[in-house]
Scaffold this motif. Structure first.
Motif, PDB file in Angstrom:
ATOM      1  N   THR A  88     -28.851  -4.869 -18.119  1.00  0.00           N
ATOM      2  CA  THR A  88     -27.592  -5.217 -18.779  1.00  0.00           C
ATOM      3  C   THR A  88     -26.953  -3.975 -19.387  1.00  0.00           C
ATOM      4  O   THR A  88     -27.550  -3.335 -20.252  1.00  0.00           O
ATOM      5  CB  THR A  88     -27.835  -6.268 -19.882  1.00  0.00           C
ATOM      6  OG1 THR A  88     -28.448  -7.413 -19.305  1.00  0.00           O
ATOM      7  CG2 THR A  88     -26.534  -6.665 -20.555  1.00  0.00           C
ATOM      8  N   PRO A  89     -25.722  -3.614 -18.961  1.00  0.00           N
ATOM      9  CA  PRO A  89     -25.055  -2.466 -19.569  1.00  0.00           C
ATOM     10  C   PRO A  89     -24.467  -2.839 -20.931  1.00  0.00           C
ATOM     11  O   PRO A  89     -23.937  -3.931 -21.117  1.00  0.00           O
ATOM     12  CB  PRO A  89     -23.945  -2.134 -18.570  1.00  0.00           C
ATOM     13  CG  PRO A  89     -23.681  -3.412 -17.844  1.00  0.00           C
ATOM     14  CD  PRO A  89     -24.960  -4.188 -17.853  1.00  0.00           C
ATOM     15  N   VAL A  90     -24.581  -1.903 -21.885  1.00  0.00           N
ATOM     16  CA  VAL A  90     -24.052  -2.083 -23.225  1.00  0.00           C
ATOM     17  C   VAL A  90     -23.268  -0.821 -23.557  1.00  0.00           C
ATOM     18  O   VAL A  90     -23.744   0.293 -23.328  1.00  0.00           O
ATOM     19  CB  VAL A  90     -25.195  -2.286 -24.252  1.00  0.00           C
ATOM     20  CG1 VAL A  90     -24.632  -2.502 -25.637  1.00  0.00           C
ATOM     21  CG2 VAL A  90     -26.085  -3.457 -23.848  1.00  0.00           C
ATOM     22  N   GLU A  91     -22.059  -0.989 -24.097  1.00  0.00           N
ATOM     23  CA  GLU A  91     -21.212   0.159 -24.379  1.00  0.00           C
ATOM     24  C   GLU A  91     -21.066   0.400 -25.869  1.00  0.00           C
ATOM     25  O   GLU A  91     -21.042  -0.532 -26.667  1.00  0.00           O
ATOM     26  CB  GLU A  91     -19.824  -0.057 -23.760  1.00  0.00           C
ATOM     27  CG  GLU A  91     -18.959   1.199 -23.792  1.00  0.00           C
ATOM     28  CD  GLU A  91     -17.647   1.009 -23.037  1.00  0.00           C
ATOM     29  OE1 GLU A  91     -16.624   0.779 -23.708  1.00  0.00           O
ATOM     30  OE2 GLU A  91     -17.678   1.088 -21.805  1.00  0.00           O
ATOM     31  N   GLY A  92     -20.978   1.663 -26.218  1.00  0.00           N
ATOM     32  CA  GLY A  92     -20.682   2.083 -27.581  1.00  0.00           C
ATOM     33  C   GLY A  92     -19.590   3.128 -27.516  1.00  0.00           C
ATOM     34  O   GLY A  92     -19.366   3.746 -26.479  1.00  0.00           O
ATOM     35  N   SER A  93     -18.894   3.326 -28.635  1.00  0.00           N
ATOM     36  CA  SER A  93     -17.825   4.321 -28.623  1.00  0.00           C
ATOM     37  C   SER A  93     -17.713   4.999 -29.977  1.00  0.00           C
ATOM     38  O   SER A  93     -18.270   4.538 -30.968  1.00  0.00           O
ATOM     39  CB  SER A  93     -16.495   3.666 -28.248  1.00  0.00           C
ATOM     40  OG  SER A  93     -16.095   2.759 -29.263  1.00  0.00           O
ATOM     41  N   ALA A  94     -16.971   6.100 -29.988  1.00  0.00           N
ATOM     42  CA  ALA A  94     -16.714   6.847 -31.214  1.00  0.00           C
ATOM     43  C   ALA A  94     -15.350   7.502 -31.096  1.00  0.00           C
ATOM     44  O   ALA A  94     -14.808   7.658 -29.992  1.00  0.00           O
ATOM     45  CB  ALA A  94     -17.794   7.900 -31.441  1.00  0.00           C
ATOM     46  N   GLY A  95     -14.803   7.864 -32.237  1.00  0.00           N
ATOM     47  CA  GLY A  95     -13.507   8.550 -32.241  1.00  0.00           C
ATOM     48  C   GLY A  95     -12.387   7.671 -31.735  1.00  0.00           C
ATOM     49  O   GLY A  95     -11.497   8.144 -31.045  1.00  0.00           O
ATOM     50  N   GLY A  96     -12.448   6.389 -32.055  1.00  0.00           N
ATOM     51  CA  GLY A  96     -11.405   5.482 -31.591  1.00  0.00           C
ATOM     52  C   GLY A  96     -11.376   5.340 -30.081  1.00  0.00           C
ATOM     53  O   GLY A  96     -10.324   5.120 -29.492  1.00  0.00           O
TER      54      GLY A  96
ATOM     55  N   LEU B 159     -12.434   7.764 -27.934  1.00  0.00           N
ATOM     56  CA  LEU B 159     -12.351   9.050 -27.237  1.00  0.00           C
ATOM     57  C   LEU B 159     -13.646   9.371 -26.484  1.00  0.00           C
ATOM     58  O   LEU B 159     -13.626  10.043 -25.462  1.00  0.00           O
ATOM     59  CB  LEU B 159     -12.046  10.185 -28.221  1.00  0.00           C
ATOM     60  CG  LEU B 159     -10.641  10.198 -28.827  1.00  0.00           C
ATOM     61  CD1 LEU B 159     -10.518  11.307 -29.864  1.00  0.00           C
ATOM     62  CD2 LEU B 159      -9.593  10.362 -27.733  1.00  0.00           C
ATOM     63  N   VAL B 160     -14.747   8.880 -27.008  1.00  0.00           N
ATOM     64  CA  VAL B 160     -16.036   9.067 -26.343  1.00  0.00           C
ATOM     65  C   VAL B 160     -16.689   7.696 -26.210  1.00  0.00           C
ATOM     66  O   VAL B 160     -16.795   6.949 -27.180  1.00  0.00           O
ATOM     67  CB  VAL B 160     -16.957  10.027 -27.141  1.00  0.00           C
ATOM     68  CG1 VAL B 160     -18.325  10.135 -26.472  1.00  0.00           C
ATOM     69  CG2 VAL B 160     -16.325  11.398 -27.270  1.00  0.00           C
ATOM     70  N   LYS B 161     -17.111   7.364 -24.985  1.00  0.00           N
ATOM     71  CA  LYS B 161     -17.766   6.090 -24.719  1.00  0.00           C
ATOM     72  C   LYS B 161     -19.103   6.355 -24.043  1.00  0.00           C
ATOM     73  O   LYS B 161     -19.182   7.143 -23.106  1.00  0.00           O
ATOM     74  CB  LYS B 161     -16.907   5.208 -23.811  1.00  0.00           C
ATOM     75  CG  LYS B 161     -15.590   4.793 -24.443  1.00  0.00           C
ATOM     76  CD  LYS B 161     -14.759   3.967 -23.483  1.00  0.00           C
ATOM     77  CE  LYS B 161     -13.404   3.652 -24.103  1.00  0.00           C
ATOM     78  NZ  LYS B 161     -12.512   2.997 -23.154  1.00  0.00           N
ATOM     79  N   ALA B 162     -20.118   5.672 -24.544  1.00  0.00           N
ATOM     80  CA  ALA B 162     -21.456   5.787 -23.963  1.00  0.00           C
ATOM     81  C   ALA B 162     -21.881   4.413 -23.473  1.00  0.00           C
ATOM     82  O   ALA B 162     -21.626   3.408 -24.127  1.00  0.00           O
ATOM     83  CB  ALA B 162     -22.441   6.302 -25.006  1.00  0.00           C
ATOM     84  N   THR B 163     -22.523   4.392 -22.323  1.00  0.00           N
ATOM     85  CA  THR B 163     -23.077   3.151 -21.791  1.00  0.00           C
ATOM     86  C   THR B 163     -24.577   3.328 -21.674  1.00  0.00           C
ATOM     87  O   THR B 163     -25.059   4.320 -21.119  1.00  0.00           O
ATOM     88  CB  THR B 163     -22.481   2.823 -20.410  1.00  0.00           C
ATOM     89  OG1 THR B 163     -21.060   2.746 -20.528  1.00  0.00           O
ATOM     90  CG2 THR B 163     -23.004   1.500 -19.887  1.00  0.00           C
ATOM     91  N   VAL B 164     -25.304   2.357 -22.229  1.00  0.00           N
ATOM     92  CA  VAL B 164     -26.758   2.342 -22.132  1.00  0.00           C
ATOM     93  C   VAL B 164     -27.171   1.001 -21.550  1.00  0.00           C
ATOM     94  O   VAL B 164     -26.398   0.043 -21.564  1.00  0.00           O
ATOM     95  CB  VAL B 164     -27.440   2.558 -23.505  1.00  0.00           C
ATOM     96  CG1 VAL B 164     -27.068   3.899 -24.100  1.00  0.00           C
ATOM     97  CG2 VAL B 164     -27.130   1.440 -24.471  1.00  0.00           C
ATOM     98  N   THR B 165     -28.384   0.942 -21.045  1.00  0.00           N
ATOM     99  CA  THR B 165     -28.922  -0.354 -20.641  1.00  0.00           C
ATOM    100  C   THR B 165     -29.373  -1.072 -21.904  1.00  0.00           C
ATOM    101  O   THR B 165     -29.513  -0.450 -22.966  1.00  0.00           O
ATOM    102  CB  THR B 165     -30.123  -0.194 -19.694  1.00  0.00           C
ATOM    103  OG1 THR B 165     -31.170   0.465 -20.402  1.00  0.00           O
ATOM    104  CG2 THR B 165     -29.750   0.569 -18.438  1.00  0.00           C
ATOM    105  N   GLY B 166     -29.634  -2.347 -21.771  1.00  0.00           N
ATOM    106  CA  GLY B 166     -30.122  -3.105 -22.914  1.00  0.00           C
ATOM    107  C   GLY B 166     -31.439  -2.576 -23.448  1.00  0.00           C
ATOM    108  O   GLY B 166     -31.787  -2.810 -24.595  1.00  0.00           O
ATOM    109  N   SER B 167     -32.167  -1.823 -22.630  1.00  0.00           N
ATOM    110  CA  SER B 167     -33.414  -1.230 -23.084  1.00  0.00           C
ATOM    111  C   SER B 167     -33.217   0.178 -23.640  1.00  0.00           C
ATOM    112  O   SER B 167     -34.168   0.832 -24.027  1.00  0.00           O
ATOM    113  CB  SER B 167     -34.444  -1.213 -21.954  1.00  0.00           C
ATOM    114  OG  SER B 167     -33.951  -0.498 -20.844  1.00  0.00           O
ATOM    115  N   GLY B 168     -31.955   0.656 -23.688  1.00  0.00           N
ATOM    116  CA  GLY B 168     -31.653   1.915 -24.359  1.00  0.00           C
ATOM    117  C   GLY B 168     -31.518   3.139 -23.473  1.00  0.00           C
ATOM    118  O   GLY B 168     -31.348   4.242 -23.972  1.00  0.00           O
TER     119      GLY B 168
END
Length: 115
Positions: free
Chosen positions: A35-43, A45-54
């Protein structure tokens, strides 16, 4: 020997329940890993995608976040986005695996998991 009737413990039934919980846990862990999970920062500007296991699987950096004179801010945004994604992955793990962990241990988390 434990009696199988009259209020005694049915060991066969307990074993079957434990095996089913183990199978359910393995299936939930596999689903989590895919399962992909997304996080972001800077409104955003930077987006990271991790699996549900990190596991980090993707990193997207908006060109507006790149300032050759200020790479520290970009690095901070990347770290923040990955942390945000990992936090969301941990929430997902608690949601998916929490009920199974309680069934196996009576309330404690599973060894090696962050809850």
């Amino acid at each position: 020997m434990f009696p199988s009737g009259g209020g005694g413990v049915d060991m066969q039934q307990l074993l079957q329940q434990a095996q089913k919980m183990q199978q359910d846990l393995a299936a939930a862990q596999q689903e989590l890993a895919e399962t992909p999970v997304e996080g972001s920062a800077g409104g955003g500007l930077v987006k990271a995608t991790v699996t549900g296991s990190g596991e980090l699987t993707a990193l997207v950096i908006d060109p507006r976040a790149v300032d050759p004179e200020d790479t520290e801010t970009l690095a901070d945004l990347v770290v923040a986005a990955v942390r945000d994604a990992n936090s969301a992955a941990q929430d997902l793990a608690r949601e998916k695996l929490g009920p199974l962990a309680q069934g196996l241990g009576g309330g404690g988390g599973l060894p090696g998991l962050p809850f």
